[in-house]
Design a protein around this motif. Structure first.
Motif, short mmCIF file in Angstrom:
data_model
loop_
_atom_site.label_atom_id
_atom_site.label_comp_id
_atom_site.label_asym_id
_atom_site.label_seq_id
_atom_site.Cartn_x
_atom_site.Cartn_y
_atom_site.Cartn_z
N UNK A 36 -31.46 13.09 0.21
CA UNK A 36 -31.89 14.04 -0.82
C UNK A 36 -31.50 13.54 -2.20
N UNK A 37 -30.31 12.99 -2.32
CA UNK A 37 -29.88 12.44 -3.61
C UNK A 37 -30.75 11.29 -4.06
N UNK A 38 -31.12 10.43 -3.12
CA UNK A 38 -31.98 9.29 -3.45
C UNK A 38 -33.34 9.76 -3.95
N UNK A 39 -33.87 10.82 -3.33
CA UNK A 39 -35.20 11.30 -3.72
C UNK A 39 -35.24 11.79 -5.17
N UNK A 44 -33.28 2.20 -10.21
CA UNK A 44 -33.85 1.16 -9.36
C UNK A 44 -32.86 0.69 -8.31
N UNK A 45 -31.57 0.97 -8.56
CA UNK A 45 -30.52 0.61 -7.62
C UNK A 45 -29.81 1.89 -7.18
N UNK A 46 -29.56 2.00 -5.89
CA UNK A 46 -28.91 3.18 -5.33
C UNK A 46 -27.54 2.81 -4.78
N UNK A 47 -26.56 3.67 -5.03
CA UNK A 47 -25.23 3.52 -4.45
C UNK A 47 -24.83 4.86 -3.85
N UNK A 48 -24.38 4.84 -2.61
CA UNK A 48 -24.06 6.06 -1.88
C UNK A 48 -22.55 6.17 -1.71
N UNK A 49 -21.99 7.21 -2.30
CA UNK A 49 -20.54 7.37 -2.36
C UNK A 49 -20.13 8.69 -1.74
N UNK A 50 -19.23 8.64 -0.76
CA UNK A 50 -18.71 9.86 -0.17
C UNK A 50 -17.81 10.59 -1.17
N UNK A 51 -17.70 11.89 -1.00
CA UNK A 51 -16.97 12.71 -1.97
C UNK A 51 -15.49 12.38 -2.02
N UNK A 68 -28.87 -8.82 -8.04
CA UNK A 68 -29.83 -9.46 -8.94
C UNK A 68 -30.68 -10.55 -8.29
N UNK A 69 -30.13 -11.39 -7.42
CA UNK A 69 -30.94 -12.52 -6.92
C UNK A 69 -32.06 -12.15 -5.96
N UNK A 70 -31.99 -10.98 -5.33
CA UNK A 70 -32.94 -10.71 -4.24
C UNK A 70 -33.26 -9.23 -4.14
N UNK A 71 -34.55 -8.91 -4.05
CA UNK A 71 -34.99 -7.51 -3.97
C UNK A 71 -34.68 -6.88 -2.62
N UNK A 72 -34.37 -7.71 -1.62
CA UNK A 72 -34.06 -7.16 -0.30
C UNK A 72 -32.55 -7.18 -0.03
N UNK A 73 -31.77 -7.41 -1.07
CA UNK A 73 -30.32 -7.47 -0.90
C UNK A 73 -29.73 -6.07 -0.79
N UNK A 113 -27.97 -0.71 -2.65
CA UNK A 113 -29.19 -1.47 -2.36
C UNK A 113 -30.24 -1.16 -3.41
N UNK A 114 -31.29 -1.98 -3.45
CA UNK A 114 -32.44 -1.68 -4.29
C UNK A 114 -33.18 -0.46 -3.72
N UNK A 115 -33.69 0.38 -4.61
CA UNK A 115 -34.47 1.53 -4.16
C UNK A 115 -35.65 1.09 -3.31
N UNK A 116 -36.29 0.00 -3.68
CA UNK A 116 -37.46 -0.46 -2.94
C UNK A 116 -37.10 -0.76 -1.48
N UNK A 117 -35.93 -1.32 -1.24
CA UNK A 117 -35.50 -1.59 0.13
C UNK A 117 -35.18 -0.29 0.86
N UNK A 118 -34.50 0.62 0.17
CA UNK A 118 -34.18 1.91 0.77
C UNK A 118 -35.44 2.63 1.22
N UNK A 119 -36.45 2.63 0.37
CA UNK A 119 -37.69 3.30 0.71
C UNK A 119 -38.44 2.57 1.82
N UNK A 120 -38.35 1.25 1.83
CA UNK A 120 -39.05 0.47 2.85
C UNK A 120 -38.50 0.77 4.25
#
Length: 200
Positions: A36-39, A44-51, A68-73, A113-120
């Motif tokens: 839900x937070x990602x949505x 462009x970059x997402x980081x998921x942190x526990x409370x 930076x070097x890779x969109x699938x990183x 991760x990159x948002x694009x990878x998360x969505x993929x």
């Protein structure tokens, strides 16, 4: 920063409101709340942190440089369990070493991760436990994780409440059962967590 509340009954919403960019509610469960937070986020970059986990200084720069070097990183931080107990230093070391050897990250280590990878990959699987392991397995098909040496600090509350050795044994048993195909809802109950009705 987006904070996602899963139906807490304390003053979480009131305390968090002035410190975040967005504060939303979602069905209870780490996977559900992280998705839900990602949505609603815009980065462009997402980081998921526990409370109960705190990022190190310069975390943003570390993540940007790593991805930076890779969109699938994708990757995670090393973790330190905040406690004076020597045994929990060993546990922290073991968690970080195991993660490097297996390519499996835990939620306590702050996935990024990159948002694009998360969505993929379709986000975190909406299951009540082991969502971090399931997500790692999926992400590994795209690339090996970047394991940052910088450490996040996470609460020792769970370990101190139930006992270090008892918690270690429980987690080993749950992970082994999950590896051999046990249902995540059953494992969640053994962990002491009651999944919501429509959890996978």
């Amino acid at each position: 920063m987006v904070v996602v509340d899963g139906g807490s009954r304390d003053d979480t919403l009131e305390q968090a409101h002035e410190w975040v960019d967005q504060l939303i509610s979602a069905p209870r469960g780490r996977a559900s709340q992280m998705n839900a937070g990602a949505r609603v986020s815009r980065g462009r970059i997402l980081l998921f942190l526990h409370a109960d986990t705190v990022l190190p200084m310069f975390a943003q720069e570390c993540v940007f440089d790593a991805l930076a070097p890779c969109a699938e990183a994708w990757g995670r931080f090393d973790v330190h369990i905040d406690s004076p107990l020597r045994m929990l230093e060993v546990v922290s070391w073991a968690m970080n070493t195991r993660s490097r050897l297996t390519g499996i990250a835990t939620g306590d280590q702050a996935f990024f991760m990159h948002r694009s990878l998360f969505e993929r990959v379709g986000g975190f699987p909406d299951q009540p436990l082991m969502e971090d392991i399931a997500m790692s397995r999926t992400l590994k098909r795209h690339s090996a994780p970047i394991c940052l040496r910088a450490r996040v600090h996470t609460s020792a509350r769970r370990w101190e409440k139930h006992g270090v050795w008892r918690t270690i044994l429980l987690m080993w048993c749950l992970r082994a059962a999950y590896f051999f195909g046990a249902d995540s809802r059953t494992l969640a109950r053994q962990y002491g967590y009651t999944p919501r009705e429509n959890n996978a």
